[in-house]
Design a protein around this motif. Structure first.
Motif, PDB file in Angstrom:
ATOM      1  N   GLU A 281       0.829  -1.211   0.000  1.00 44.14           N
ATOM      2  CA  GLU A 281       0.000   0.000   0.000  1.00 44.14           C
ATOM      3  C   GLU A 281       0.860   1.256   0.000  1.00 44.14           C
ATOM      4  N   ARG A 282       1.993   1.247   0.706  1.00 46.72           N
ATOM      5  CA  ARG A 282       2.893   2.405   0.676  1.00 46.72           C
ATOM      6  C   ARG A 282       3.486   2.581  -0.724  1.00 46.72           C
ATOM      7  N   ALA A 283       3.859   1.459  -1.352  1.00 46.51           N
ATOM      8  CA  ALA A 283       4.413   1.544  -2.702  1.00 46.51           C
ATOM      9  C   ALA A 283       3.367   2.060  -3.681  1.00 46.51           C
ATOM     10  N   LYS A 285       0.856   4.008  -2.986  1.00 48.51           N
ATOM     11  CA  LYS A 285       0.616   5.426  -2.718  1.00 48.51           C
ATOM     12  C   LYS A 285       1.683   6.292  -3.379  1.00 48.51           C
ATOM     13  N   LYS A 286       2.949   5.876  -3.285  1.00 44.45           N
ATOM     14  CA  LYS A 286       4.023   6.614  -3.959  1.00 44.45           C
ATOM     15  C   LYS A 286       3.852   6.574  -5.473  1.00 44.45           C
ATOM     16  N   PHE A 287       3.436   5.422  -5.980  1.00 45.13           N
ATOM     17  CA  PHE A 287       3.201   5.273  -7.424  1.00 45.13           C
ATOM     18  C   PHE A 287       2.117   6.254  -7.879  1.00 45.13           C
ATOM     19  N   ALA A 289       1.311   9.023  -6.542  1.00 45.04           N
ATOM     20  CA  ALA A 289       1.709  10.421  -6.382  1.00 45.04           C
ATOM     21  C   ALA A 289       2.431  10.958  -7.607  1.00 45.04           C
ATOM     22  N   ARG A 290       2.896  10.067  -8.464  1.00 46.96           N
ATOM     23  CA  ARG A 290       3.576  10.484  -9.693  1.00 46.96           C
ATOM     24  C   ARG A 290       2.555  10.658 -10.813  1.00 46.96           C
ATOM     25  N   LEU A 296       7.203   0.411 -11.537  1.00 49.24           N
ATOM     26  CA  LEU A 296       7.175   0.323 -10.076  1.00 49.24           C
ATOM     27  C   LEU A 296       8.069  -0.837  -9.656  1.00 49.24           C
TER      28      LEU A 296
END
Length: 349
Positions: A281-283, A285-287, A289-290, A296
């Motif tokens: 889920e953190r990965a 979310k960062k994905f 944001a771009r 990924l």
């Protein structure tokens, strides 16, 4: 089945035209740059779907949906249901309904690749799915591919660009597509991973169906392995659709089941490790944001959004049907209730 004459030589014509509008010029420049960067192709294998040819359309055919099934029988079942629901919902004419139901009855018992109903030819068609590759990397979406920026995972998928697509070999195309099609004319399976009969059928198709048409581009997420790639998602009409599917894959790994009494415990293989899920889920979310990301990396696993193309071979009588070496896991069967020519449906027989 009705017999249709009037075969055309359009399958031998590639009509290239120059388009001077700014959008076409940018698209052409983008395509030329991409082909130089990703000069080779990797063929994944065949896909199957449905096409129809109405009297006024000849010699052209029109796709009835996506070509996204891996077996001919899955497409035959799709045609079976399509004709059954046309008989149920789209006509009150008993003669028309009888014609549609006769085609359904044949599809229930025979693995046929073409039927005619109410004067319309319906065909199971095949296309080869491939992607371009350069320096060991698969081609990502191009800047000029249709795209969007939405991240609503519950939003409906973008409309299909394949449904309703007219398969017209002689239709005017831009310079880049014309060059691409010319380069694909001799495309055949050569890799040893394909069985001998598959390679032989592929070589034969170059002669029996010498023309090629490129279908609308689709997009998938793949996972890059050391010597190969594996598919993570199905095909989508936009890159953002594939990106949303990757986020869905990472953050919603199993359906949310209701908390009901006496609900059996999920088997171990269906359970999600909470720590691993938090990392995913953190990965994701960062994905998200771009803007329009196409890659990924997560715990050493590399996911890529790739541009997928599909080429359909065309012969004197239109799009190629399934080949003898195209295999099925199962055969035809009755998949809808019985209906009579009056539209009365009988359940449970």
């Amino acid at each position: 089945m009705d017999h249709h004459s009037g075969k055309s030589s359009d399958h031998l014509t590639i009509n290239v035209t120059r388009r001077d509008d700014p959008v076409s010029e940018v698209t052409e420049a983008d395509a030329f740059a991409s082909v130089r960067k990703y000069p080779n192709i990797v063929v994944r294998g065949p896909l199957f779907g449905l096409a129809e040819q109405r009297r006024g359309d000849r010699p052209r055919w029109r796709l009835l949906g996506e070509l996204d099934t891996g077996f001919p029988q899955m497409a035959r079942d799709e045609l079976n249901s399509h004709l059954w629901f046309k008989a149920k919902d789209d006509t009150e004419d008993r003669t028309v309904r009888r014609s549609l139901l006769e085609a359904v009855a044949r599809l229930e018992t025979d693995p046929v690749n073409e039927v005619t109903a109410d004067g319309v030819r319906y065909r199971i068609v095949r296309a080869d799915e491939f992607t371009r590759i350069g320096d060991g990397r698969l081609e990502p979406p191009r800047a000029t591919d249709p795209d969007d920026d939405g991240w609503d995972l519950d939003a409906p998928d973008p409309p299909s660009r394949s449904k309703g697509f007219v398969v017209d070999h002689a239709a005017a195309v831009g310079l880049t597509e014309g060059i691409d099609r010319a380069g694909l004319l001799r495309l055949a399976y050569t890799a040893e991973r394909f069985p001998g009969d598959v390679r032989a059928d592929s070589r034969r198709a170059v002669t029996t169906h010498p023309g090629v048409v490129l279908l609308p581009t689709t997009f998938r997420v793949v996972e890059s392995k050391e010597l190969s790639w594996s598919m993570v998602t199905g095909q989508y009409s936009t890159p953002q659709g594939a990106r949303r599917a990757l986020v869905h894959h990472l953050t919603r790994p199993v359906p949310q089941l209701p908390d009901l009494p006496d609900m059996p415990e999920l088997p171990a293989w269906m359970k999600v490790d909470e720590k691993e899920q938090a990392v995913n889920e953190r990965a994701a979310k960062k994905f998200m944001a771009r803007r329009r990301p196409n890659e990924l990396v997560l715990r050493g696993r590399r996911f890529q959004v790739v541009r997928v193309e599909r080429v359909m071979r065309i012969g004197p009588d239109g799009p190629e049907r399934p080949r003898p070496s195209d295999v099925d896991d199962y055969g035809p069967s009755k998949i809808q209730p019985t209906m009579d020519e009056h539209g009365v449906v009988t359940y449970g027989d």
